[in-house]
Design a protein around this motif. Structure first.
Motif, mmCIF file in Angstrom:
data_model
loop_
_atom_site.group_PDB
_atom_site.id
_atom_site.type_symbol
_atom_site.label_atom_id
_atom_site.label_comp_id
_atom_site.label_asym_id
_atom_site.label_seq_id
_atom_site.Cartn_x
_atom_site.Cartn_y
_atom_site.Cartn_z
ATOM 1 N N ARG A 52 -94.118 -36.567 88.374
ATOM 2 C CA ARG A 52 -92.850 -37.255 87.341
ATOM 3 C C ARG A 52 -92.859 -36.387 86.217
ATOM 4 O O ARG A 52 -91.673 -36.704 85.564
ATOM 5 N N VAL A 94 -87.215 -33.932 86.550
ATOM 6 C CA VAL A 94 -87.419 -35.131 86.313
ATOM 7 C C VAL A 94 -87.418 -35.591 85.074
ATOM 8 O O VAL A 94 -86.573 -36.483 84.657
ATOM 9 N N GLN A 108 -83.523 -35.418 83.633
ATOM 10 C CA GLN A 108 -82.568 -36.358 84.237
ATOM 11 C C GLN A 108 -83.011 -37.680 83.409
ATOM 12 O O GLN A 108 -82.136 -38.455 83.167
ATOM 13 N N ARG A 109 -84.130 -37.870 83.060
ATOM 14 C CA ARG A 109 -84.664 -39.000 82.272
ATOM 15 C C ARG A 109 -84.234 -38.988 80.558
ATOM 16 O O ARG A 109 -83.803 -40.015 80.152
ATOM 17 N N TYR A 110 -84.424 -37.932 80.181
ATOM 18 C CA TYR A 110 -84.323 -37.649 78.693
ATOM 19 C C TYR A 110 -83.360 -36.805 78.237
ATOM 20 O O TYR A 110 -82.960 -36.596 76.599
ATOM 21 N N VAL A 133 -88.185 -40.566 88.483
ATOM 22 C CA VAL A 133 -87.559 -40.604 87.271
ATOM 23 C C VAL A 133 -87.893 -42.334 86.767
ATOM 24 O O VAL A 133 -88.103 -42.574 85.489
ATOM 25 N N SER A 134 -87.761 -42.993 87.695
ATOM 26 C CA SER A 134 -88.116 -44.527 87.183
ATOM 27 C C SER A 134 -89.611 -44.576 87.009
ATOM 28 O O SER A 134 -89.848 -46.088 86.366
ATOM 29 N N LEU A 180 -90.930 -42.860 84.556
ATOM 30 C CA LEU A 180 -91.083 -42.426 83.344
ATOM 31 C C LEU A 180 -90.805 -43.453 82.356
ATOM 32 O O LEU A 180 -89.707 -44.367 82.700
ATOM 33 N N LYS A 224 -88.457 -45.384 79.505
ATOM 34 C CA LYS A 224 -87.203 -45.077 79.134
ATOM 35 C C LYS A 224 -87.026 -44.222 77.917
ATOM 36 O O LYS A 224 -86.007 -43.456 77.707
ATOM 37 N N TYR A 269 -88.284 -41.449 75.004
ATOM 38 C CA TYR A 269 -89.027 -40.279 75.052
ATOM 39 C C TYR A 269 -90.014 -40.298 73.798
ATOM 40 O O TYR A 269 -89.809 -40.462 72.699
#
Length: 430
Positions: A81, A86, A89-91, A236-237, A239, A241, A243
């Motif tokens: 993760r 990853v 894509q999240r942050y 991604v899910s 992590l 939301k 940072y």
């Protein structure tokens, strides 16, 4: 008449097939890969994507998605993760395009970078450089052949200059790894000897490149691993939301410790069960004679640096660590290891590649390594912090001053004591 029909029934389909192939490969080339396909290719780590050009060149030219090339080797396959794809894509506002698997050392990476030189102009990139590449033999022939193909070789030959020490060196290495047979081998041998290619050589090379370009465009979407669906999106899910570096780092340590609970080396449980358990006796002391300070890999690295300078690429170099517990067990000489790191950094810094992150002393930190030599969990979190800061910094500048003395056997075999490095540096300034 009967004989004519009989001959046509035999040879007609073959002739039609050749005509069809000729027509297809003569049509104008249009790259129209979808953004979805680009994202899949970016994390595929497929040898097809590495060797060919269509998708990766289109992705790096994409104005909608900010793809950033990440060059490395087998560590890029460790997709937990906290993996950079990853985390991005999240942050982050960029998408890593991963180039690397086991065996993709500097020379395969050179041909990869050269094949997309236009797209690399003035862009940012991340280059993971492992001291373990720098063995006495350098890149192994099977690995080189697997990740390097005629398309990349012929693309390089289109502009190879026999007067350039870098191109002559590359030709010599190419001959050593693939021989002198065929179009590539014959042309490389001429370049290695400082001879120009003839107009016929260029005609054959350009014709083959054109055919391979059509083939690549038509078939490059095949054999792409589904890592995006299997490993990136599901993680991604997992992590949070928002940072927060410290919270992510502590979470990574917790997950890493939980995942490395069945062995004394702090490696992933499954890795220990599959690769180490039951083999401890023969593995103990198995690395005591390893040496990374003398290797043709230093010359191969130099042609990569020359390509980055030629394309004015702004590159962050990351030197990963090794698992300290494992290295003590296997007898790796850590003084030798750190000397090889200093030699690598010397080669970078002396030529203006000053964006270097040295993680080589982090191999004893909790959950920093997934296994014996690969970054994981907490290591990825720190890796992401430094790479994202570099990518998002708009004020970095490049100023390179290359020396072909780094192509010499003297440099490749230099024992990197401080005195030897100082003496070599004095030669650079002459």
């Amino acid at each position: 008449m009967h004989n004519s029909r009989k001959l046509w029934s035999i040879f007609g389909p073959v002739i039609l097939a050749f005509v069809l192939v000729f027509v297809v490969f003569s049509l104008p080339i249009k790259n129209n890969h979808s953004t979805k396909m680009e994202r899949q290719a970016a994390v595929s780590l497929s040898a097809v994507i590495f060797k060919n050009q269509s998708i990766k060149k289109q992705a790096l030219s994409d104005k909608q998605v900010n793809f950033v090339p990440f060059f490395g080797s087998s560590e890029l396959r460790r997709m937990d993760r906290f993996h950079p794809s990853v985390m991005a894509q999240r942050y982050h506002n960029y998408t890593p395009f991963l180039f690397g698997s086991r065996g993709t050392q500097s020379l395969p990476q050179f041909f990869n970078i050269n094949s997309m030189a236009k797209e690399m102009q003035g862009r940012k990139a991340v280059y993971i450089i492992s001291p373990q590449w720098f063995t006495a033999q350098g890149v192994l022939q099977p690995a080189f052949k697997f990740y390097n193909g005629s398309y990349a070789n012929l693309t390089w030959l289109q502009t190879a200059n026999p007067k350039s020490p870098y191109d002559r060196y590359t030709a010599q290495r190419l001959i050593k790894l693939i021989g002198t047979d065929g179009t590539v081998g014959v042309a490389a041998e001429k370049i290695a000897k400082g001879k120009s290619l003839s107009s016929w050589d260029h005609f054959v090379i350009n014709t083959r490149v054109n055919l391979l370009q059509h083939e690549d465009t038509l078939f490059s979407e095949f054999q792409i691993d589904q890592n995006y669906q299997k490993h990136i999106l599901p993680n991604v899910s997992r992590l949070p939301k928002a940072y927060n570096y410290n919270k992510l780092y502590q979470s990574a340590i917790k997950i890493g410790k939980h995942s490395t609970s069945n062995n004394p080396f702090s490696v992933k449980d499954s890795f220990y069960n599959q690769r180490i358990k039951g083999h401890e006796k023969e593995l103990a002391g198995s690395q005591k004679n390893f040496n990374y300070t003398k290797s043709p890999e230093y010359g191969d690295l130099q042609v990569v640096l020359h390509e980055f300078a030629r394309t004015n690429s702004d590159v962050l170099f990351v030197i990963p660590p090794v698992n300290e517990k494992w290295e003590r067990f296997t007898g790796l000489d850590m003084n030798m290891y750190y000397s090889s790191v200093e030699k690598i950094k010397f080669q970078l810094h002396e030529q203006g590649f000053n964006n270097v992150v040295d993680l080589s002393h982090d191999g004893n930190k909790p959950a920093f390594m997934e296994d014996t030599i690969h970054i994981g969990w907490a290591g990825w979190v720190k890796f992401d912090k430094v790479t994202s800061a570099f990518i998002n910094d708009k004020n970095t500048k490049t100023s390179y001053k290359l020396s072909d003395k780094f192509l010499s056997s003297e440099w490749m075999n230099l024992n990197p004591t401080q005195n030897n490095l100082d003496q070599f540096k004095s030669q650079l300034n002459k």
